[in-house]
Enzyme design. Structure first.
Site, PDB file in Angstrom:
ATOM      1  N   ARG A  50       0.837  -1.219   0.000  1.00 23.85           N
ATOM      2  CA  ARG A  50       0.000   0.000   0.000  1.00 23.85           C
ATOM      3  C   ARG A  50       0.866   1.262   0.000  1.00 23.85           C
ATOM      4  O   ARG A  50       0.375   2.358  -0.243  1.00 23.85           O
ATOM      5  CB  ARG A  50      -0.963  -0.028   1.207  1.00 23.85           C
ATOM      6  CG  ARG A  50      -1.927   1.139   1.271  1.00 23.85           C
ATOM      7  CD  ARG A  50      -3.184   0.892   2.097  1.00 23.85           C
ATOM      8  NE  ARG A  50      -2.989   0.069   3.270  1.00 23.85           N
ATOM      9  CZ  ARG A  50      -2.483   0.483   4.444  1.00 23.85           C
ATOM     10  NH1 ARG A  50      -2.115   1.738   4.604  1.00 23.85           N
ATOM     11  NH2 ARG A  50      -2.344  -0.365   5.455  1.00 23.85           N
ATOM     12  N   TYR A 101     -16.736  19.523 -13.922  1.00 21.09           N
ATOM     13  CA  TYR A 101     -17.076  18.091 -13.967  1.00 21.09           C
ATOM     14  C   TYR A 101     -18.041  17.761 -12.829  1.00 21.09           C
ATOM     15  O   TYR A 101     -17.759  18.052 -11.661  1.00 21.09           O
ATOM     16  CB  TYR A 101     -15.794  17.260 -13.883  1.00 21.09           C
ATOM     17  CG  TYR A 101     -16.072  15.803 -13.637  1.00 21.09           C
ATOM     18  CD1 TYR A 101     -16.887  15.083 -14.515  1.00 21.09           C
ATOM     19  CD2 TYR A 101     -15.576  15.147 -12.518  1.00 21.09           C
ATOM     20  CE1 TYR A 101     -17.187  13.754 -14.274  1.00 21.09           C
ATOM     21  CE2 TYR A 101     -15.865  13.816 -12.275  1.00 21.09           C
ATOM     22  CZ  TYR A 101     -16.677  13.129 -13.161  1.00 21.09           C
ATOM     23  OH  TYR A 101     -16.970  11.812 -12.923  1.00 21.09           O
ATOM     24  N   ASP A 172      -7.482  20.578 -12.414  1.00 23.78           N
ATOM     25  CA  ASP A 172      -7.812  19.326 -13.097  1.00 23.78           C
ATOM     26  C   ASP A 172      -7.417  19.493 -14.569  1.00 23.78           C
ATOM     27  O   ASP A 172      -8.013  20.280 -15.298  1.00 23.78           O
ATOM     28  CB  ASP A 172      -9.323  19.046 -12.954  1.00 23.78           C
ATOM     29  CG  ASP A 172      -9.719  17.694 -13.535  1.00 23.78           C
ATOM     30  OD1 ASP A 172      -9.084  17.267 -14.515  1.00 23.78           O
ATOM     31  OD2 ASP A 172     -10.671  17.083 -13.024  1.00 23.78           O
ATOM     32  N   LYS A 197      -8.765   8.674 -18.766  1.00 24.13           N
ATOM     33  CA  LYS A 197      -9.114   9.325 -20.036  1.00 24.13           C
ATOM     34  C   LYS A 197      -7.930   9.313 -21.020  1.00 24.13           C
ATOM     35  O   LYS A 197      -7.459   8.254 -21.360  1.00 24.13           O
ATOM     36  CB  LYS A 197      -9.632  10.739 -19.765  1.00 24.13           C
ATOM     37  CG  LYS A 197     -10.590  10.848 -18.566  1.00 24.13           C
ATOM     38  CD  LYS A 197     -11.892  10.103 -18.763  1.00 24.13           C
ATOM     39  CE  LYS A 197     -12.863  10.505 -17.664  1.00 24.13           C
ATOM     40  NZ  LYS A 197     -13.864   9.521 -17.347  1.00 24.13           N
TER      41      LYS A 197
HETATM   42  C1  LIG Z   1     -12.552  16.368 -15.836  1.00 26.32           C
HETATM   43  C2  LIG Z   1     -12.687  15.104 -15.031  1.00 26.32           C
HETATM   44  N1  LIG Z   1     -12.071  15.018 -13.852  1.00 26.32           N
HETATM   45  C3  LIG Z   1     -12.161  13.924 -13.076  1.00 26.32           C
HETATM   46  C4  LIG Z   1     -12.922  12.831 -13.469  1.00 26.32           C
HETATM   47  C5  LIG Z   1     -13.043  11.643 -12.555  1.00 26.32           C
HETATM   48  O1  LIG Z   1     -12.190  10.627 -12.973  1.00 26.32           O
HETATM   49  P1  LIG Z   1     -12.434   9.069 -12.674  1.00 26.32           P
HETATM   50  O2  LIG Z   1     -13.662   8.666 -13.414  1.00 26.32           O
HETATM   51  O3  LIG Z   1     -11.171   8.440 -13.168  1.00 26.32           O
HETATM   52  O4  LIG Z   1     -12.612   8.919 -11.208  1.00 26.32           O
HETATM   53  C6  LIG Z   1     -13.568  12.873 -14.709  1.00 26.32           C
HETATM   54  C7  LIG Z   1     -14.389  11.734 -15.136  1.00 26.32           C
HETATM   55  O5  LIG Z   1     -15.152  11.800 -16.075  1.00 26.32           O
HETATM   56  C8  LIG Z   1     -13.462  14.037 -15.504  1.00 26.32           C
HETATM   57  O6  LIG Z   1     -14.077  14.151 -16.690  1.00 26.32           O
END
Ligand SMILES: Cc1ncc(COP(=O)(O)O)c(C=O)c1O
Length: 377
Positions: A50, A101, A172, A197
């Site tokens: 971990r 998001y 982000d 992504k």
């Molecule tokens: C801009 C953005 N940030 C964070 C996330 C969250 O990521 P995860 O689905 O890998 O937890 C997403 C998911 O669609 C996203 O589009």
């Protein structure tokens, strides 16, 4: 064997291929192993599964080279985002998007309602509104372009205002990726990815990452992962690193397709608005050009049609998949407001389109036939 090279000096297209490799040695492997261990012989720096893992380290090293800091891998993008919020003391003020998001907004709403944090929700695309909310805040949480409206946030200006006010700044960077912008180089403290992504790129895993160039902050985030326990599986880390090798070329191709499709959509009378910062007519074109190295591969567009027609359209595509998520080699679209948690500022007739690497004429033909099946005129 040749000496190891200075990865920092390479272009992104080369970094993604060269970074995160084991040290060169005769008969040594080119790729890291999938390290399936929960524990290690005592006496070393890791000690337990971990706390560290050889396969995570390889992927972390590669993302570090791309983002320009030191990276921690997490089990999902949301786990990485949660680790950032976990650093704040109870009741701390945070400025964040009301139009970003929906997973992040939903989490922040819950933290606000339970009084764990005081969230000042702002329209991040409105620079003045955002900067006015900063005094007294401990963290500025940014995202750009915003998902799903693809508004571009003035990162250079807002990050500078946050830092000047002594605020921690996290960005982000999922939609833009390090090919198009580097939040740390713009002065942010943390750059975040849903590795799910573009970085991994094949819609076959869930992972997240945080990169920072502040050693003390890295230490606190590492402790959050260690004791929060949101660690990655070694197999997912390995697959993600394999996907990352083609990240630059996938992104370039998807971006070219997106530019072409945005142009074609904007000339179609059935489409009332195309949201793509690459279009010279887009409200965010000038801002995007001023600090981004490209416009990305996401398009959102509003269609002159009912919700029923749009649901039929999304279900009628054959090459494009009707699904959520983004950043894979395959094109995906969805009517975004089908999600109850999506912001009310997102129109009911908005389609979010993650453009993949297929042939652009095949994609265009598929869009046309889906619009026709739904009798959209
Ligand atoms: C801009 C953005 N940030 C964070 C996330 C969250 O990521 P995860 O689905 O890998 O937890 C997403 C998911 O669609 C996203 O589009």
């Amino acid at each position: 064997m040749s000496e190891p090279m200075d990865l920092e000096k390479l272009a992104t297209e080369s970094k993604v291929v060269a970074a995160g490799r084991p040290a060169k040695q005769p008969d040594g492997a080119l790729n890291p192993p999938i390290a399936l261990n929960s524990t290690f012989h005592e006496g070393g720096p890791v000690g337990y599964g971990r706390y560290g893992n050889e396969t995570w380290s390889a992927l972390e090293e590669a993302i570090s080279v791309l983002e320009g800091g030191k990276t921690l891998l997490f089990s999902s993008g949301m786990a990485a985002i949660s680790a950032v919020f976990s650093l704040l003391p109870e009741g701390a003020v945070i400025v964040a998007a009301n139009n970003g998001y929906q997973g992040t907004t939903t989490l922040l709403k819950k933290l606000h309602e339970s009084e764990k944090l005081k969230v000042r929700f702002v329209n991040l695309a409105n620079t003045d509104e955002c900067i006015a909310a900063i005094p007294g805040a401990q963290m500025l949480y940014l995202e750009s372009p915003l998902n799903p409206l693809l508004e571009v946030v003035d990162l250079p200006k807002i990050i500078a205002a946050g830092k000047a006010a002594g605020c921690g700044v996290a960005v982000d960077n999922t939609l833009a990726t390090p090919l198009l912008q580097n939040p740390l180089a713009l002065g942010a403290d943390i750059s975040i990815h849903s590795v799910t992504k573009y970085l991994s790129g094949h819609s076959d895993l869930i992972l997240g990452s945080l990169t920072t160039n502040d050693q003390a902050l890295y230490g606190r985030l590492e402790q959050s992962r260690r004791y929060g326990g949101a660690i990655a599986g070694p197999f997912e880390a390995w697959i993600a690193l394999r996907g990352l090798r083609t990240f630059a070329i996938r992104m370039q191709r998807s971006q070219e397709n997106a530019m072409e499709l945005a142009n074609r959509l904007s000339k179609d009378s059935r489409i009332s608005k195309v949201r793509y910062p690459g279009l010279p007519t887009d409200s965010y074109h000038g801002l995007a050009k001023s600090f981004m190295k490209g416009f990305g591969a996401m398009i959102s567009f509003d269609v002159n049609a009912s919700v029923e027609q749009l649901d039929l359209m999304c279900n009628s595509s054959k090459l494009i998949t009707n699904a959520t998520s983004l950043g894979g080699v395959e094109s995906i679209w969805e009517r975004r407001r089908r999600w109850a948690t999506e912001s009310a500022t997102v129109p009911e007739n908005l389609i979010r389109f993650s453009v993949g690497i297929e042939n652009v004429d095949d994609l265009w033909a598929d869009i046309q036939q889906a619009l026709n099946v739904a009798k959209i005129k």
